[in-house]
Design a protein around this motif. Structure first.
Motif, PDB file in Angstrom:
ATOM      1  N   MET A   1      36.853  48.520  24.514  1.00 35.74           N
ATOM      2  CA  MET A   1      37.924  47.643  24.053  1.00 35.74           C
ATOM      3  C   MET A   1      37.769  47.253  22.593  1.00 35.74           C
ATOM      4  O   MET A   1      38.578  46.542  22.043  1.00 35.74           O
ATOM      5  CB  MET A   1      37.984  46.388  24.922  1.00 35.74           C
ATOM      6  N   MET A   4      40.654  48.314  20.653  1.00 38.54           N
ATOM      7  CA  MET A   4      41.793  47.425  20.828  1.00 38.54           C
ATOM      8  C   MET A   4      41.669  46.212  19.921  1.00 38.54           C
ATOM      9  O   MET A   4      42.660  45.742  19.343  1.00 38.54           O
ATOM     10  CB  MET A   4      41.901  46.986  22.279  1.00 38.54           C
ATOM     11  N   GLU A 321      50.701  44.850  28.432  1.00 41.90           N
ATOM     12  CA  GLU A 321      49.835  46.027  28.308  1.00 41.90           C
ATOM     13  C   GLU A 321      48.399  45.686  28.700  1.00 41.90           C
ATOM     14  O   GLU A 321      47.741  46.440  29.445  1.00 41.90           O
ATOM     15  CB  GLU A 321      49.868  46.551  26.865  1.00 41.90           C
ATOM     16  N   LEU A 322      47.917  44.555  28.221  1.00 42.52           N
ATOM     17  CA  LEU A 322      46.552  44.133  28.536  1.00 42.52           C
ATOM     18  C   LEU A 322      46.425  43.753  30.005  1.00 42.52           C
ATOM     19  O   LEU A 322      45.376  43.982  30.628  1.00 42.52           O
ATOM     20  CB  LEU A 322      46.154  42.966  27.637  1.00 42.52           C
ATOM     21  N   GLN A 325      45.680  46.720  31.989  1.00 49.55           N
ATOM     22  CA  GLN A 325      44.349  47.264  31.777  1.00 49.55           C
ATOM     23  C   GLN A 325      43.255  46.423  32.427  1.00 49.55           C
ATOM     24  O   GLN A 325      42.340  46.970  33.062  1.00 49.55           O
ATOM     25  CB  GLN A 325      44.060  47.399  30.270  1.00 49.55           C
ATOM     26  N   TYR A 392      45.266  38.750  22.541  1.00 48.00           N
ATOM     27  CA  TYR A 392      44.225  39.637  23.075  1.00 48.00           C
ATOM     28  C   TYR A 392      43.049  38.831  23.626  1.00 48.00           C
ATOM     29  O   TYR A 392      42.592  39.056  24.757  1.00 48.00           O
ATOM     30  CB  TYR A 392      43.763  40.568  21.954  1.00 48.00           C
ATOM     31  N   ILE A 395      43.943  37.011  27.005  1.00 46.99           N
ATOM     32  CA  ILE A 395      43.977  37.866  28.193  1.00 46.99           C
ATOM     33  C   ILE A 395      42.564  38.314  28.581  1.00 46.99           C
ATOM     34  O   ILE A 395      42.197  38.313  29.766  1.00 46.99           O
ATOM     35  CB  ILE A 395      44.864  39.104  27.949  1.00 46.99           C
ATOM     36  N   MET A 396      41.765  38.643  27.592  1.00 50.85           N
ATOM     37  CA  MET A 396      40.391  39.062  27.893  1.00 50.85           C
ATOM     38  C   MET A 396      39.587  37.909  28.495  1.00 50.85           C
ATOM     39  O   MET A 396      38.765  38.106  29.395  1.00 50.85           O
ATOM     40  CB  MET A 396      39.722  39.582  26.614  1.00 50.85           C
TER      41      MET A 396
END
Length: 404
Positions: A1, A4, A321-322, A325, A392, A395-396
């Motif tokens: 990642m 990303m 999108e995240l 994943q 980002y 979400i992570m």
């Protein structure tokens, strides 16, 4: 990642709205704030405007300030109309709360079709909208009909059609669903509602400042909305109210207050409303909050709704999108429309432990998002001050929270 992460830096570097982050006061909390559709951040312009109102106007002018304070509700209303609501001047006024304004416009709409006895709304709409309708129906011995829609998808005209007849007076619907972010086509709904002679009231609280709005072109009768979400007007900032010009002279506004009286300072014994949108005013306007909103709107209007919408769509697309994943493998379900044109400014993810995860996000990862019953985590990046990297990271962090 890690690749990303590099992509996020590139997106932030290319972001044409990136300079607007500096328009907001320094965040000393260390929180990744992804709750802009509940309460927007404090802008420097809003703070400066309210301090000027305190120090120079209230502090120096005292009661003489009413020589210009009385115009704020109209001036800010016209700014909202021109820049964000797609409406001509003289149709929007800023005053009271969204709930009070909703009561006023529902009753005003009913005054135009007084022989009709049915109110109609979406069971999945915001609680205040439903509660206000319930109170009106009970007090006026009216029938309240609810449709039960698919919450995660836009409401369409066919959803309402089976419930519409020549006894329906007023239909109330939010443009954006507060839980899923589904974006409803108000123009299509208005056409269907008007086909049976009923009136449409739109709640724009989760759409104003996030999506383009065209009240005049879409033939909306009445609309209300708050100003503390994407408009960053501050906690308790006054709401706005739209009433189509051609209806204003005929309607009856239910709360007769001093500020909507014709020849206000004659102190006449009987009430006669002022002409135009001013008849929806009631009591003394909240001057300090109006000044804060006035300052906040300068930032929003400078950015422009088209640029705000474009970035908002890209950020919510990134979140989806995240999700695919790193969240879907952990049992999350996307509870928002996938298609950009059907989505407002926020996205929701459904999980059995959503409420607990929201608390873990803040406690362990310093990410502030929203929980909405019964099982949704709601992400709302605000394009004025939220970076792609923050989306980002948020979400992570949610993925790490569920792993723990």
């Amino acid at each position: 990642m890690s690749g990303m992460g590099s992509k996020m830096l590139e997106l932030d570097d290319e972001d044409e709205l990136k300079d607007f982050r500096a328009c907001f006061v320094d965040d000393r909390s260390g929180v990744n704030y992804l709750d802009g559709n509940s309460l927007g951040r404090l802008s420097r312009a809003a703070r400066d405007s309210i301090m000027t109102a305190i120090d120079q106007e209230w502090g120096v002018e005292l009661i003489r300030g009413w020589e210009h304070w009385g115009e704020l509700s109209f001036a800010i209303g016209d700014t909202l109309a021109a820049e964000l609501l797609g409406a001509a001047s003289g149709q929007v006024v800023v005053a009271d709360s969204t709930s009070v304004n909703l009561y006023k416009v529902i009753m005003a709409a009913h005054s135009l079709v007084p022989d009709r006895r049915v109110l109609l709304a979406d069971l999945n709409d915001f609680p205040t909208d439903r509660y206000i309708l319930e109170g009106i129906a009970k007090a006026n011995r009216m029938e309240l009909r609810f449709i039960a829609t698919a919450m995660d998808e836009p409401v369409v005209a066919d959803d309402f059609a089976p419930y519409l007849d020549d006894d329906v007076a007023v239909v109330v619907l939010s443009q954006v669903n507060y839980r899923s972010g589904a974006l409803n086509d108000l123009a299509q709904i208005a056409y269907t509602v008007h086909s049976v002679g009923a009136m449409l009231v739109g709640d724009l609280s989760h759409s104003v400042g996030a999506v383009p709005i065209a009240l005049d072109d879409d033939d909306i009768d009445f609309a209300v909305g708050c100003t503390y979400k994407y408009l960053n007007g501050g906690p308790g900032s006054p709401a706005f109210l739209y009433a189509r010009r051609r209806l204003q002279a005929e309607l009856t506004q239910p709360i007769w207050g001093w500020f909507s009286a014709r020849d206000q300072f004659t102190m006449a014994p009987g009430y006669e409303p002022v002409a135009g949108i001013g008849r929806f005013l009631v009591g003394t306007p909240p001057v300090l909050q109006l000044r804060a909103l006035e300052g906040a709107l300068t930032v929003v209007c400078e950015a422009g709704i088209e640029r705000l919408r474009a970035k908002s769509l890209r950020q919510t697309e990134l979140a989806i999108e995240l999700f695919e994943q790193v969240l879907a493998p952990h049992g999350f379900r996307l509870a928002s429309p996938r298609l950009g044109p059907e989505r407002g400014g926020h996205v929701s993810f459904e999980h059995p432990h959503a409420q607990e995860l929201t608390s873990i996000l803040l406690r362990d990862h310093r990410v502030l998002v929203d929980y909405r019953a019964p099982n949704r985590v709601r992400f709302a990046p605000s394009p004025l001050y939220t970076s792609f990297a923050q989306v980002y990271e948020g979400i992570m962090a949610l993925a790490k929270a569920v792993e723990s």
